[in-house]
Design a protein around this motif. Structure first.
Motif, short mmCIF file in Angstrom:
data_model
loop_
_atom_site.label_atom_id
_atom_site.label_comp_id
_atom_site.label_asym_id
_atom_site.label_seq_id
_atom_site.Cartn_x
_atom_site.Cartn_y
_atom_site.Cartn_z
N THR A 147 39.57 31.43 62.96
CA THR A 147 38.79 32.25 62.04
C THR A 147 39.71 32.95 61.05
O THR A 147 39.43 32.99 59.84
N MET A 148 40.82 33.49 61.55
CA MET A 148 41.79 34.13 60.65
C MET A 148 42.35 33.11 59.66
O MET A 148 42.47 33.40 58.47
N ALA A 149 42.69 31.93 60.16
CA ALA A 149 43.27 30.90 59.29
C ALA A 149 42.29 30.49 58.19
O ALA A 149 42.67 30.40 57.02
N TYR A 150 41.04 30.25 58.56
CA TYR A 150 40.03 29.89 57.55
C TYR A 150 39.85 31.02 56.54
O TYR A 150 39.74 30.78 55.34
N GLY A 151 39.84 32.24 57.02
CA GLY A 151 39.69 33.39 56.13
C GLY A 151 40.87 33.52 55.17
O GLY A 151 40.69 33.79 53.98
N LEU A 152 42.08 33.30 55.68
CA LEU A 152 43.27 33.39 54.81
C LEU A 152 43.28 32.30 53.76
O LEU A 152 43.62 32.55 52.59
N VAL A 153 42.88 31.10 54.15
CA VAL A 153 42.83 29.99 53.19
C VAL A 153 41.82 30.32 52.08
O VAL A 153 42.09 30.12 50.89
N GLN A 154 40.67 30.86 52.48
CA GLN A 154 39.65 31.20 51.49
C GLN A 154 40.13 32.33 50.57
O GLN A 154 39.95 32.28 49.36
N MET A 155 40.79 33.34 51.15
CA MET A 155 41.30 34.45 50.33
C MET A 155 42.37 33.95 49.36
O MET A 155 42.43 34.41 48.21
N GLU A 156 43.20 33.02 49.79
CA GLU A 156 44.23 32.47 48.90
C GLU A 156 43.58 31.73 47.74
O GLU A 156 43.97 31.90 46.58
N GLU A 157 42.57 30.93 48.04
CA GLU A 157 41.84 30.22 46.98
C GLU A 157 41.21 31.21 46.01
O GLU A 157 41.28 31.03 44.79
N ASN A 158 40.61 32.26 46.54
CA ASN A 158 39.99 33.29 45.70
C ASN A 158 41.03 33.97 44.81
O ASN A 158 40.79 34.22 43.62
N ALA A 159 42.19 34.28 45.39
CA ALA A 159 43.24 34.96 44.63
C ALA A 159 43.75 34.05 43.51
O ALA A 159 43.95 34.50 42.37
N ARG A 160 43.93 32.77 43.81
CA ARG A 160 44.39 31.83 42.77
C ARG A 160 43.35 31.72 41.65
O ARG A 160 43.70 31.67 40.47
N ARG A 161 42.07 31.68 42.03
CA ARG A 161 40.99 31.62 41.03
C ARG A 161 41.00 32.87 40.17
O ARG A 161 40.88 32.80 38.94
N CYS A 162 41.19 34.04 40.78
CA CYS A 162 41.25 35.30 40.03
C CYS A 162 42.43 35.28 39.05
O CYS A 162 42.26 35.70 37.89
N LEU A 163 43.58 34.81 39.50
CA LEU A 163 44.74 34.74 38.61
C LEU A 163 44.48 33.82 37.43
O LEU A 163 44.85 34.14 36.30
N THR A 164 43.85 32.69 37.69
CA THR A 164 43.53 31.76 36.62
C THR A 164 42.59 32.41 35.61
O THR A 164 42.82 32.33 34.40
N LEU A 165 41.56 33.06 36.11
CA LEU A 165 40.61 33.72 35.20
C LEU A 165 41.27 34.82 34.40
O LEU A 165 41.03 34.97 33.21
N LEU A 166 42.09 35.62 35.06
CA LEU A 166 42.77 36.71 34.37
C LEU A 166 43.74 36.20 33.31
O LEU A 166 43.87 36.79 32.24
N SER A 167 44.43 35.10 33.60
CA SER A 167 45.38 34.57 32.62
C SER A 167 44.63 33.95 31.42
O SER A 167 45.14 33.95 30.31
N GLN A 168 43.42 33.46 31.64
CA GLN A 168 42.62 32.89 30.55
C GLN A 168 42.07 33.97 29.63
O GLN A 168 41.83 33.73 28.46
N GLU A 169 41.89 35.18 30.18
CA GLU A 169 41.37 36.30 29.40
C GLU A 169 42.39 36.87 28.44
O GLU A 169 42.03 37.60 27.52
N LYS A 170 43.66 36.56 28.62
CA LYS A 170 44.73 37.14 27.79
C LYS A 170 44.78 36.49 26.44
O LYS A 170 44.47 35.43 26.15
#
Length: 158
Positions: free
Chosen positions: A135-158
């Motif tokens: 459960t922790m591993a699945y959660g961490l993988v999902q959080m990492e994907e979310n963080a990468r998506r957030c970084l992509t969106l934030l870099s596109q806003e610049k």
């Protein structure tokens, strides 16, 4: 009627803050366990990443995997080379690039390192079920994907 606060919201630090603290503690435990092998934290982490990437990875790939800049990596790579644990060879396809390979001594040390890490992980995972760890591993993988998506969106806003 209000519902009870989720446990993760009751932590002293944010969930991400606690993950960072636990990560640092786990790294310290492994560093202490492998110290007799003559490996610093940066060296054993680099060796694990080289192994994960597979031999023949470039220094640039290793820097990206470690999420550090090349100048920061260069010192560690030179130290591993001085300890005769790795060799660097010019990439035949790109003469500007160097590929990293374990020496025979490096392969032997890597095997010992992996055994020590397995032992430490068993100690760190004590009291946790496979289901909890999964459960922790699945959660961490999902959080990492979310963080990468957030970084992509934030870099596109610049």
């Amino acid at each position: 009627m209000t519902s009870p606060m989720p446990f993760h919201e009751t932590l002293d630090l944010t969930l991400c803050g606690n993950m960072g603290r636990v990560h640092r503690l786990c790294r310290e435990v492994i560093t202490a366990a492998v110290e007799p092998l003559g490996l610093t934290q940066s060296r054993w982490i680099a060796m694990i990443h080289i192994n994960h990437l597979s031999e023949g990875a470039t220094q640039q790939q290793l820097a990206h995997s470690l999420r550090i800049e090349m100048p920061s990596l260069t010192r560690t790579v030179k130290q591993l080379e001085q300890q005769q644990l790795i060799t660097r060879r010019v990439d035949e396809d790109d003469k500007r690039s160097r590929k990293i390979y374990f020496t025979e001594q490096g392969q032997q040390l890597l095997s010992t390192l992996k055994v020590l890490i397995v032992d430490v992980k068993q100690q760190l995972y004590a009291g946790l079920t496979t289901a909890q760890l999964d459960t922790m591993a699945y959660g961490l993988v999902q959080m990492e994907e979310n963080a990468r998506r957030c970084l992509t969106l934030l870099s596109q806003e610049k």
